[in-house]
Design a protein around this motif. Structure first.
Motif: not given
Length: 290
Positions: A243-245, A247, A240-241, A186-187
């Protein structure tokens, strides 16, 4: 069930082996008396794994396309080698060159024999990454990723296996893959990288099937998200990547290179002697939460 194993084919009891000495647990994680090579060993994760080999009692030979290894890390590695009466060497080597890899492996094996620590394994850690949307991915760049990450890993494994089979000693080949060979991250827009790591997983199974008869084990180590120079560049370009990781981080953190020292030593050492064609995923639970 009796202590004797049952051979269901013959229908007869097979007495347990009584004359084979049982190794103590610390011995199962020892690389004492062995020489191990590491591609991508000039910095980052590869250099960290070089420390692990020395700490486990082995001699280490680092290979990388860099003209010289990271100076600060290399100084500390040499200091550790001297303190432990072991050796750490460095060779510039392009893993996509069959000639260069073959020559380097022969030299490493010869030096190992001379010091009484035969060449018994390798960690194929060399690899590259690129974050590009698939619609914009140039075919030449895609091929470059596959050339280094797949063909380079195959050349490394092949040249290692040629020496191990010729010397009839057996050994362990650890191919550094990624959890990205099993999932779509993701991301990230890393189709070429993900495809290359999926290919490494299949390569592992195929080589293990061919080389088991020589006593050569082939396994993959699949890291999750870890902080290295390569991933830090990705995170710096797109905050932002991270933050995705995070999560999907079940342990509430990303990995660091030291998290892969023990798994790598295990795959190289006798503790994993009945393990081949397998993948060891160390990802902080990311795949479990995908």
């Amino acid at each position: 069930m009796s202590p004797a194993a049952i051979d269901s084919t013959a229908g007869q009891s097979i007495p347990p082996e009584t004359n084979v000495p049982k190794p103590q647990t610390p011995d199962l994680f020892s690389l004492s008396g062995k020489t191990i090579a590491i591609t991508g060993g000039g910095r980052g994760l590869g250099m960290t794994l070089a420390f692990a080999v020395l700490e486990a009692g082995g001699h280490v030979a680092c290979l990388d396309i860099l003209p010289a290894p990271s100076s600060e890390e290399w100084f500390e590695l040499q200091k550790l080698a001297k303190m432990s009466s072991r050796t750490a060497s460095y060779r510039r080597c392009d893993v996509t060159s069959e000639v260069e890899v073959g020559k380097a492996m022969e030299e490493i094996a010869q030096k190992g024999d001379e010091r009484g620590a035969p060449f018994r394994g390798i960690v194929a850690c060399a690899g590259i990454q690129q974050k590009v949307p698939a619609l914009e991915y140039e075919a030449a760049d895609f091929e470059r990723i596959l050339r280094v990450n797949v063909v380079g890993a195959f050349i490394t494994a092949k040249q290692t296996a040629k020496i191990l089979s010729k010397n009839k000693r057996g050994g362990s080949i650890v191919l550094v893959a990624s959890m990205s060979g099993q999932i779509a991250n993701r991301g990230l827009t890393c189709t070429a990288y993900n495809s290359s790591k999926s290919a490494v997983h299949q390569m592992c199974r195929s080589l293990a099937q061919e080389w088991g008869r020589y006593g050569i084990r082939v396994n993959t180590l699949s890291p999750g998200y870890i902080r290295t120079a390569m991933t830090n560049e990705l995170l710096a370009a797109d905050p932002e990547v991270e933050k995705t990781w995070m999560a999907g981080a079940l342990l509430g953190k990303l990995g660091v290179p030291d998290d892969f020292k023990a798994p790598t030593v295990f795959l190289l050492a006798e503790g994993s002697r009945f393990m081949t064609g397998a993948d060891m995923r160390v990802d902080g639970g990311h795949c479990a939460s995908a």
